[in-house]
Design a protein around this motif. Sequence first.
Motif, PDB file in Angstrom:
ATOM      1  N   LEU A  18      46.323  -6.069  72.137  1.00 49.17           N
ATOM      2  CA  LEU A  18      44.939  -5.740  72.492  1.00 49.17           C
ATOM      3  C   LEU A  18      44.855  -4.670  73.570  1.00 49.17           C
ATOM      4  O   LEU A  18      43.764  -4.223  73.917  1.00 49.17           O
ATOM      5  N   GLY A  19      46.002  -4.289  74.114  1.00 49.21           N
ATOM      6  CA  GLY A  19      46.061  -3.158  75.018  1.00 49.21           C
ATOM      7  C   GLY A  19      45.527  -3.425  76.419  1.00 49.21           C
ATOM      8  O   GLY A  19      45.357  -4.558  76.857  1.00 49.21           O
ATOM      9  N   TYR A  20      45.250  -2.294  77.124  1.00 47.63           N
ATOM     10  CA  TYR A  20      44.841  -2.323  78.532  1.00 47.63           C
ATOM     11  C   TYR A  20      43.543  -1.538  78.714  1.00 47.63           C
ATOM     12  O   TYR A  20      43.147  -0.747  77.847  1.00 47.63           O
ATOM     13  N   ALA A  21      42.905  -1.768  79.849  1.00 50.83           N
ATOM     14  CA  ALA A  21      41.773  -0.956  80.308  1.00 50.83           C
ATOM     15  C   ALA A  21      41.926  -0.811  81.818  1.00 50.83           C
ATOM     16  O   ALA A  21      42.713  -1.522  82.444  1.00 50.83           O
ATOM     17  N   MET A  22      41.185   0.145  82.393  1.00 55.67           N
ATOM     18  CA  MET A  22      41.247   0.334  83.836  1.00 55.67           C
ATOM     19  C   MET A  22      39.827   0.455  84.372  1.00 55.67           C
ATOM     20  O   MET A  22      38.990   1.150  83.782  1.00 55.67           O
ATOM     21  N   VAL A  23      39.542  -0.259  85.470  1.00 58.61           N
ATOM     22  CA  VAL A  23      38.223  -0.193  86.089  1.00 58.61           C
ATOM     23  C   VAL A  23      38.384   0.059  87.585  1.00 58.61           C
ATOM     24  O   VAL A  23      39.406  -0.286  88.185  1.00 58.61           O
ATOM     25  N   ARG A  24      37.359   0.679  88.138  1.00 55.87           N
ATOM     26  CA  ARG A  24      37.338   0.910  89.585  1.00 55.87           C
ATOM     27  C   ARG A  24      36.105   0.193  90.117  1.00 55.87           C
ATOM     28  O   ARG A  24      34.976   0.628  89.900  1.00 55.87           O
ATOM     29  N   CYS A  25      36.294  -0.952  90.767  1.00 57.98           N
ATOM     30  CA  CYS A  25      35.189  -1.765  91.272  1.00 57.98           C
ATOM     31  C   CYS A  25      34.963  -1.473  92.759  1.00 57.98           C
ATOM     32  O   CYS A  25      35.667  -0.666  93.371  1.00 57.98           O
TER      33      CYS A  25
ATOM     34  N   THR B 258      24.596  -0.491  90.831  1.00 60.59           N
ATOM     35  CA  THR B 258      24.315   0.799  90.193  1.00 60.59           C
ATOM     36  C   THR B 258      25.104   1.909  90.881  1.00 60.59           C
ATOM     37  O   THR B 258      25.728   2.755  90.225  1.00 60.59           O
ATOM     38  N   THR B 259      25.082   1.872  92.206  1.00 57.68           N
ATOM     39  CA  THR B 259      25.861   2.872  92.955  1.00 57.68           C
ATOM     40  C   THR B 259      27.354   2.714  92.673  1.00 57.68           C
ATOM     41  O   THR B 259      28.090   3.711  92.544  1.00 57.68           O
ATOM     42  N   ALA B 260      27.813   1.477  92.565  1.00 52.95           N
ATOM     43  CA  ALA B 260      29.231   1.237  92.274  1.00 52.95           C
ATOM     44  C   ALA B 260      29.607   1.824  90.924  1.00 52.95           C
ATOM     45  O   ALA B 260      30.690   2.423  90.774  1.00 52.95           O
ATOM     46  N   ARG B 261      28.727   1.694  89.932  1.00 54.92           N
ATOM     47  CA  ARG B 261      29.003   2.272  88.611  1.00 54.92           C
ATOM     48  C   ARG B 261      29.072   3.801  88.704  1.00 54.92           C
ATOM     49  O   ARG B 261      29.929   4.436  88.082  1.00 54.92           O
ATOM     50  N   GLU B 262      28.146   4.375  89.464  1.00 54.56           N
ATOM     51  CA  GLU B 262      28.129   5.833  89.610  1.00 54.56           C
ATOM     52  C   GLU B 262      29.413   6.313  90.282  1.00 54.56           C
ATOM     53  O   GLU B 262      29.999   7.334  89.879  1.00 54.56           O
ATOM     54  N   ARG B 263      29.861   5.600  91.306  1.00 53.38           N
ATOM     55  CA  ARG B 263      31.091   5.995  92.001  1.00 53.38           C
ATOM     56  C   ARG B 263      32.312   5.818  91.099  1.00 53.38           C
ATOM     57  O   ARG B 263      33.268   6.600  91.171  1.00 53.38           O
ATOM     58  N   GLU B 264      32.296   4.790  90.239  1.00 58.89           N
ATOM     59  CA  GLU B 264      33.417   4.605  89.312  1.00 58.89           C
ATOM     60  C   GLU B 264      33.479   5.788  88.347  1.00 58.89           C
ATOM     61  O   GLU B 264      34.556   6.345  88.091  1.00 58.89           O
ATOM     62  N   LYS B 265      32.315   6.187  87.816  1.00 61.11           N
ATOM     63  CA  LYS B 265      32.286   7.310  86.879  1.00 61.11           C
ATOM     64  C   LYS B 265      32.770   8.586  87.561  1.00 61.11           C
ATOM     65  O   LYS B 265      33.573   9.353  87.000  1.00 61.11           O
ATOM     66  N   ALA B 266      32.307   8.792  88.786  1.00 64.03           N
ATOM     67  CA  ALA B 266      32.722   9.984  89.528  1.00 64.03           C
ATOM     68  C   ALA B 266      34.234   9.958  89.789  1.00 64.03           C
ATOM     69  O   ALA B 266      34.908  10.997  89.721  1.00 64.03           O
ATOM     70  N   PHE B 267      34.777   8.794  90.077  1.00 64.86           N
ATOM     71  CA  PHE B 267      36.205   8.665  90.342  1.00 64.86           C
ATOM     72  C   PHE B 267      37.012   9.077  89.115  1.00 64.86           C
ATOM     73  O   PHE B 267      37.950   9.879  89.204  1.00 64.86           O
ATOM     74  N   PHE B 268      36.660   8.546  87.952  1.00 65.80           N
ATOM     75  CA  PHE B 268      37.429   8.844  86.742  1.00 65.80           C
ATOM     76  C   PHE B 268      37.156  10.255  86.216  1.00 65.80           C
ATOM     77  O   PHE B 268      37.975  10.813  85.486  1.00 65.80           O
TER      78      PHE B 268
ATOM     79  N   ALA C 171      42.199  13.714  90.670  1.00 67.36           N
ATOM     80  CA  ALA C 171      43.210  14.728  90.344  1.00 67.36           C
ATOM     81  C   ALA C 171      44.086  14.311  89.171  1.00 67.36           C
ATOM     82  O   ALA C 171      44.538  15.153  88.383  1.00 67.36           O
ATOM     83  N   PHE C 172      44.337  13.015  89.038  1.00 65.79           N
ATOM     84  CA  PHE C 172      45.205  12.554  87.949  1.00 65.79           C
ATOM     85  C   PHE C 172      44.399  11.949  86.812  1.00 65.79           C
ATOM     86  O   PHE C 172      44.661  12.199  85.639  1.00 65.79           O
ATOM     87  N   TRP C 173      43.404  11.107  87.153  1.00 63.43           N
ATOM     88  CA  TRP C 173      42.651  10.399  86.126  1.00 63.43           C
ATOM     89  C   TRP C 173      41.436  11.176  85.633  1.00 63.43           C
ATOM     90  O   TRP C 173      40.813  10.767  84.638  1.00 63.43           O
ATOM     91  N   GLY C 174      41.106  12.277  86.287  1.00 60.16           N
ATOM     92  CA  GLY C 174      39.925  13.047  85.913  1.00 60.16           C
ATOM     93  C   GLY C 174      40.021  13.624  84.511  1.00 60.16           C
ATOM     94  O   GLY C 174      41.097  13.797  83.939  1.00 60.16           O
ATOM     95  N   SER C 175      38.865  13.954  83.957  1.00 60.96           N
ATOM     96  CA  SER C 175      38.805  14.455  82.584  1.00 60.96           C
ATOM     97  C   SER C 175      39.505  15.793  82.429  1.00 60.96           C
ATOM     98  O   SER C 175      40.026  16.117  81.353  1.00 60.96           O
TER      99      SER C 175
ATOM    100  N   GLY D 124      36.825   2.540  82.799  1.00 64.73           N
ATOM    101  CA  GLY D 124      35.484   2.172  83.229  1.00 64.73           C
ATOM    102  C   GLY D 124      35.036   0.804  82.742  1.00 64.73           C
ATOM    103  O   GLY D 124      35.541   0.265  81.749  1.00 64.73           O
ATOM    104  N   VAL D 125      34.058   0.267  83.469  1.00 72.53           N
ATOM    105  CA  VAL D 125      33.530  -1.060  83.154  1.00 72.53           C
ATOM    106  C   VAL D 125      32.843  -1.072  81.805  1.00 72.53           C
ATOM    107  O   VAL D 125      32.958  -2.032  81.034  1.00 72.53           O
TER     108      VAL D 125
END
Length: 723
Positions: A249-256, A269-279, A283-287, A302-303
Amino acid sequence: MADPPSPSKMNTDTLSDAARPLIDLIDTLRSHGVQQDLPLPQIAVMGDQSAGKSSVLEAISGVPFPRGTGLVTRCATQLIMSRAPPGAAWTASACVEPNDGAAPIKLEKAEDVADVIEKLTAKLCEREGGAFSTTAAVVIKLRSPDVPDLTLLDLPGIVRTAVAGQSQSVIGDVNSLIETYLKQERTVVLAVIPANQDVATIDILQKAKGADPEGARTIAVLTKPDLIDQGAEKEVLETLLNKRAPLKLGYAMVRCRNQRENEAQISMTTAREREKAFFDAHAFWGSDALHVPREQRYTLLGVDALTGRLSSLLVTRIRKALPAIKYELQNQKKEAEQEYKRLGGDNAPDDPIKMRAALVDVVTRYAALMRQSARGNYGHTLLAQNPNLRLFGRHQVVFKDLKDSVGDTQPAFDDERFTKHLAREMHAFRGRELPGFTNSQVFYGFMVKNIEEWRPFVEDCRAQYVATTIRVSDELLEALAPTYPSLVSEIRQLVTTILEEAGDRVQRKLDDVFAKESDPYTTNESMLELVNQIRMKNFDIALRSVLDSVPPSALVGDNEEKKSAAAAAHVKRKLGQWYMATHGVNTASKVEDMCTLLEAYWDVATKRLVDNVCMTLEHDFANFSLKKLEESCFLFAADAGVPEKTDLLERLFLQDPRVVQQRKAALEKKGRMEAALDALGESGLRVVAERANSVKVEAPKALAAGFVTSDREASNATLTTLP
């Protein structure tokens, strides 16, 4: 221009319509307590203490969970989330299961959830008298436009050492609870793993592998990616892409929310926005870094990605399990009904008239079934379904033991040591007989002495026969009146006395059998046949030995006539020597004849003894005692049924509190199964019961065994399942 919604978000929205009926159904079954009887599909959140389990649950649900150090989660917490239409109000409630009778607590705002969980947890732990609860769960139900259609079960974190104020038993209690859920085939493990730890050392993955070796029901989420050491990202990436410690079933990664953000009380809501900005910008995980393939970012990071996968996974697991769940519900309902009926059901007598009728009924059925069982007639359902109640069959085992035990005492008639001993006995018994005659006292003395060796086996057979009859009688009484221990005890005492007296009586009959065997005699022609068979066997052995001893020199040469004559002469000489040794007038021949006669009579005597003992027990014990039982039991029922003995009747039908509790439990289980089946029928889901792992065979016109979502699928179904 606003960014389009992520594929995971769209998939979650699309999935919601199909998921809700399935998840609602399982939640309904759980609310009826079905999980006490059979496992239900669920996702259990597991991991080490402080691995980030609470943060993951907060990110998915949007509500805070209790936080702290050490063992914060002290019982299972079930989080039931239902997506509401846009604009609908946020609602929530909390309760404990199994229900303690208290009404659910309505929550006014999300911030109240953590406090309510702590209060209910404390209540459960206090009820169980410890710092931890293993038998109950806190249930939180949320309904909001911002939550997915998903149910999660949060378990306490793995404990390795007890901290100050904790009992050492908490380690075993927590780990035992986790193991219980790990072993359930319908439980998906959501393993929460800090991304900054080596995945090879994670305890929950090792535990999950033990219960799920192929990783078919384990999915892992990596937390705290912002704490990964610089340069260690590639190793974490290998895990995220399912190349290291792979799971089906694999893995996922979240930033809480991290500790600093929790203290600052930033919104979800702010936490979700910061998670999106992080990913997006890391430098490594960015798009732009392209380490995570673009097509996989929406399912791995992401969550929202995790939530979509969990919802889809839970729906798939429920859909797959429903046919087997329905089968198990039907089967357990039937078992509960049978158990309830066996324990008295609704027919418990509550007045003297009903008690008298019940007493006569028990006695009548007992007498009839004892006779049927003793005669080997097992047509009655009770006897057919309970091998332990088949008295005739159990008696045959006792008889077989007697036959084997007596047979094992047979002397080794062909052994040289036996023949030498017999020769000495014959010499010691030598009297005034003329040459060539044998003193018959050797035969009589030998048989009388050895017959006495059989007496302990016969006595053991008698004791086992009587004891087996008493055991079957006891078990039959308990099966006929399981809820009335006083009645069973009274009849048991009566019956045991009769059977023990009958056992003593039959001992005298068995003594007569031995008295007859002590004077060896038979007119059985089979003894003569056995004598001839033994002599023919000995002759065959001698003949083969003589033929094998023909010297090679007698077979050399070209003259066939001379060779035949030489061989014949050798055979004649050797057979003559054998005949004179075994049939001439000498000691060896007398010993040979005596061995033959003893062996033949031994066979006759042992078979006759075993037959006579078995027939004596059948006739003089079984038939006699059964008749006596019937008479005594009916007299007992008549005596106890007189109006003057109402107190005795009431005492006989006083119910065992344990059995009353068992009957109540059976009735409650029956109610749970009925409620669950009703919920299944009212759900609108078309489910055909199917036993797990059953074999499918072609049956073109039958409805498919499994989950059918539409009339069209039903009309196209071509498979069925044999139960």
